[in-house]
Every structure is written in structure tokens, then in C-alpha cells.
Design a protein around this motif. Structure first.
Motif, short mmCIF file in Angstrom:
data_model
loop_
_atom_site.label_atom_id
_atom_site.label_comp_id
_atom_site.label_asym_id
_atom_site.label_seq_id
_atom_site.Cartn_x
_atom_site.Cartn_y
_atom_site.Cartn_z
N VAL A 83 0.88 -1.17 0.00
CA VAL A 83 0.00 0.00 0.00
C VAL A 83 0.91 1.21 0.00
N GLY A 84 0.71 2.09 -0.97
CA GLY A 84 1.53 3.30 -1.07
C GLY A 84 1.25 4.27 0.06
N GLU A 85 2.07 5.29 0.12
CA GLU A 85 1.90 6.34 1.12
C GLU A 85 0.56 7.04 0.91
N VAL A 86 -0.17 7.28 2.01
CA VAL A 86 -1.48 7.91 1.95
C VAL A 86 -1.37 9.31 2.53
N SER A 87 -1.83 10.31 1.76
CA SER A 87 -1.79 11.69 2.21
C SER A 87 -3.00 11.98 3.09
N LEU A 88 -2.75 12.52 4.29
CA LEU A 88 -3.82 12.92 5.20
C LEU A 88 -3.83 14.44 5.25
N SER A 89 -4.50 15.04 4.29
CA SER A 89 -4.46 16.49 4.12
C SER A 89 -5.82 17.00 3.68
#
Length: 155
Positions: free
Chosen positions: A113-119
Motif C-alpha cells: 500500500v503506497g503512502e497515503v496523504s492525510l491532508s
């Protein structure tokens, strides 16, 4: 085109589509004088990567296998656990006008699972890499379509 059994929809995928990667070891064998006579292949691995654009329960289950969601009085609580191995079937569907193409993967597993942006300013997307496992006959997947240009001819 035959109908596909009921599947749990991941939802919308990135417009970048899917990408397929291959990895395998090869060993070359040469005769006297340097003439290549054989290439031995081993450890073949095939993966497909897609980016899910929705944060629904199906995506949550793929990203966090073995985790749970509970809802009480309108509040959802996601209990995220260390991922467990969870093999399942996958179908990717692509439509181009009247042509429908499906890739049916009988046995696969989300292994990265790739990096997930929490923005607040970025779209939350989930890059999923699916490792494809062969069946007993070494079949990895089936490509199914209704394209008359690709029809097999008899004879």
C-alpha cells in the motif's frame, strides 16, 4: 459478454489506470564459443498496481486486512490491526465505447500500500499493489472482452 458474479466494488480508480509489473530470475547457458543455447527462468512474480480514489469499506478492508469497522449512534470506529495475509479474487473492468475488457484474477493479494496523504488540500488516494498467485495449472489471470477484433477464428 457473460455477466460477472456479484463483486464488492472498490469504486473509482485513478485515471492513470493500472500498471502491470513482472519480476523473475533468469540464468543464461552458453555453448563453447559463446553461443546462447538456453535461458532458464525461475521465481516469476506478477503484480498489478491501481490507485483507489474512494475511502469506502472495501478499500479499508484491502488496505487493512483483518481490521474491523463498528458503527454506533452514527459514529464509525475503525480498529486498525497489523495486516494479515488475505488472498481473494479481483476483477478490473475497463470500458471503451461498446468494448468491455475485464481482467479476472482468481487469486491475488494486496501486498503493498503506497503512502497515503492525510491532508485537507489533497485527494486521499490508496495505491494498491496486488500480487497475483498462479493456480495449479500456472494460470495467473484471464482477460475477457467482447472486442470483435480479438475474436479467435476456428480452423
Amino acid at each position: 459478454m457473460s455477466t460477472v458474479p456479484a463483486w464488492d466494488a472498490v469504486g473509482l480508480l485513478s485515471e492513470d489506470g493500472a500498471s502491470e509489473a513482472r519480476d523473475e530470475d533468469t540464468s543464461d547457458f552458453y555453448a563453447w564459443g559463446g553461443k546462447l543455447i538456453r535461458t532458464q527462468r525461475s521465481k516469476h512474480k506478477r503484480t498489478i498496481t491501481v490507485t483507489a480514489l474512494e475511502d469506502n469499506l472495501v478499500v479499508f478492508g484491502l488496505v487493512n486486512p483483518g481490521s474491523t469497522v463498528a458503527t454506533a449512534t452514527g459514529v464509525n470506529t475503525r480498529t486498525v490491526k497489523i495486516p494479515k495475509s488475505e488472498k481473494r479474487a479481483f476483477v478490473l473492468e475497463m470500458i471503451d465505447g461498446d468494448i468491455t475488457r475485464r481482467r479476472h484474477i482468481p487469486t491475488g493479494e494486496v501486498t503493498e500500500v503506497g503512502e497515503v496523504s492525510l491532508s485537507e488540500s489533497d485527494l486521499q488516494a490508496f495505491e494498491l499493489t496486488i500480487t497475483i498467485y498462479p493456480d495449479v495449472n500456472d494460470v495467473l489471470y484471464f482477460d475477457i472482452d467482447n472486442d470483435p477484433q480479438g475474436a479467435a477464428t476456428s480452423g
